[in-house]
Enzyme design. Structure first.
Site, PDB file in Angstrom:
ATOM      1  N   GLU A 279       0.836  -1.211   0.000  1.00  0.00           N
ATOM      2  CA  GLU A 279       0.000   0.000   0.000  1.00  0.00           C
ATOM      3  C   GLU A 279       0.869   1.259   0.000  1.00  0.00           C
ATOM      4  OE1 GLU A 279      -3.062  -0.244  -0.555  1.00  0.00           O
ATOM      5  OE2 GLU A 279      -3.121  -2.417  -0.345  1.00  0.00           O
ATOM      6  N   ASP A 362       3.386  -4.324  -5.933  1.00  0.00           N
ATOM      7  CA  ASP A 362       3.897  -5.616  -5.465  1.00  0.00           C
ATOM      8  C   ASP A 362       5.418  -5.658  -5.568  1.00  0.00           C
ATOM      9  OD1 ASP A 362       1.386  -6.607  -4.906  1.00  0.00           O
ATOM     10  OD2 ASP A 362       1.205  -7.764  -6.758  1.00  0.00           O
TER      11      ASP A 362
END
Length: 422
Positions: A279, A362
């Site tokens: 995040e 990611d």
């Protein structure tokens, strides 16, 4: 004309539903590709046979409900025009008041209420599926409360926007789309600013993260990324769902780092840190900014195309609908139909960009934490908890998925581990 519209609409919808059912339950290939079999991305390596079965069933049923509901909004808007319901709503509003700032919001309320009523069965079935498959945990009364909050917030916002829009259409019939877009830009920024502190708390209770040691570690990650945060928020979602989530949202002084309590309960500390690093990656790579900039650019094009198509539609079918001019509030369903169709057309592009941003986050997270085991474990647990389909049918992926599939995400992490070991 009204009877023919009803018959043709019902017939086309039934055929469409049958085709989608055949595609999702018989034609689509959902097997694990040979290149993934036996890897950490193969669900057979981390899910039980029962979990695999439930995952396939749940994913297919949810996708079926998505596709059944997809054209429903279009049918409602077109039906309201063709069946003369729009004129009834307009006349009711005008009987209440001759002032636009009163009768336009009344029209919007009536249209929103009709849309909510027609789509409610689909929302209820989706909720029932979630409950029956152990994903949802929220009581019916709590769910209805959230439904009512969403209805009134969206209706209030829409009433304000539509009132302003029709004031512009009436004053600037050829330039309204440009002035509307110019006003929409600060509105989008304002909504991003107030979302975390005004709207989100209407649905859930937010508190400071109950684990101070974990909070300190998350804030250390945030500090490395120059995120101006002094606390991490925990939101009580376990009373609504068993699914997991975390996010960083808001801008400026209203920026918040948020963790669902389900994420804290189901993942170990290292897995939570990887999820938070993901995040944080969105913030570092300015994905929120680019998402906003993209929305502004797409809205500009959409407003212009909507303007052109809207005027053309009223010229061609306005008499049949009982709408003489675009300035008539009774034309609103036609305008909403056009915007909804334009949004659908551009959605595969937006989802493709979103999947790219998620892959980038990611990659940032695994570089930041260097813990491949925790990264893979977190994604596997996310898959099990949400009964996610790791390899959905192509149509489902390109029309529903804003993230890469779990198979793709876990495979990327394994590749990173392999390259790190060389």
């Amino acid at each position: 004309m009204k009877k023919r519209f009803a018959v043709w609409t019902a017939g086309i919808y039934i055929v469409y539903a049958l085709i989608m059912g055949l595609y999702l339950f018989w034609w689509a290939d959902t097997g694990v590709p040979a290149s993934y079999q036996g890897t950490a991305a193969d669900p057979a390596t981390f899910m039980t046979d029962r979990e695999l079965q439930l995952s396939q069933e749940y994913s297919r049923y949810q996708s079926m409900m998505f596709f059944l509901g997809l054209p429903l909004e279009w049918v409602i808007y077109l039906g309201v025009m063709v069946l003369g319901i729009s004129k009834v709503f307009k006349k009711f509003g005008e009987r209440v008041s001759r002032f636009s700032w009163i009768n336009i919001p009344i029209y919007v309320l009536l249209l929103s209420a009709l849309t909510w009523i027609v789509t409610f069965p689909f929302d209820f079935i989706r909720r029932s599926l979630s409950i029956n498959y152990g994903i949802g945990t929220q009581s019916f009364s709590g769910w209805m409360r959230d439904q009512m909050i969403s209805f009134w917030i969206s209706t209030l916002i829409m009433a304000v926007l539509i009132t302003v829009l029709y004031v512009l259409i009436r004053r600037f019939e050829k330039r309204w789309w440009l002035y509307a877009w110019m006003l929409l830009v600060p509105f989008l920024i304002f909504m991003m600013y107030i979302q975390p502190v005004v709207i989100d708390p209407l649905y859930n209770d937010f508190s400071r993260l109950s684990n101070p040691q974990l909070e300190e570690k998350i804030l250390d990650l945030a500090e490395q990324a120059d995120i101006p945060a002094d606390r991490v928020y925990e939101v009580d979602m376990s009373e609504k769902t068993n699914a997991m989530n975390a996010y960083v949202n808001g801008i400026g002084s209203n920026l918040r780092i948020v963790l669902w309590d389900t994420t804290l309960n189901k993942l170990n500390e290292n897995e939570v840190l990887f999820i938070m690093a993901h995040e944080i990656g969105h913030y570092v790579k300015n994905h929120l900014f680019w998402m906003l900039a993209g929305s502004i650019a797409v809205t500009f094009v959409g407003m212009y195309l909507g303007y052109r198509l809207f005027h053309a539609a009223i010229r061609k079918w306005g008499d049949a609908w009982g709408v003489k001019r675009v300035t008539d509030i009774a034309s609103l369903p036609a305008l909403l139909l056009i915007f909804s169709l334009l949004s659908f057309i551009v959605s595969p592009i937006e989802l493709t960009i979103s999947r790219g941003a998620e892959k980038s986050a990611d990659e940032y997270a695994i570089e930041m934490t260097g813990d491949t085991e925790a990264a893979v474990g977190s994604f596997q647990q996310l898959t099990v908890t949400a009964l996610s389909d790791v390899h959905p049918p192509a149509l489902v992926k390109y029309l529903r998925y804003g993230h890469p599939t779990m198979m793709e995400r876990i495979s990327m992490l394994e590749s990173h581990q392999g390259s790190s070991n060389e």
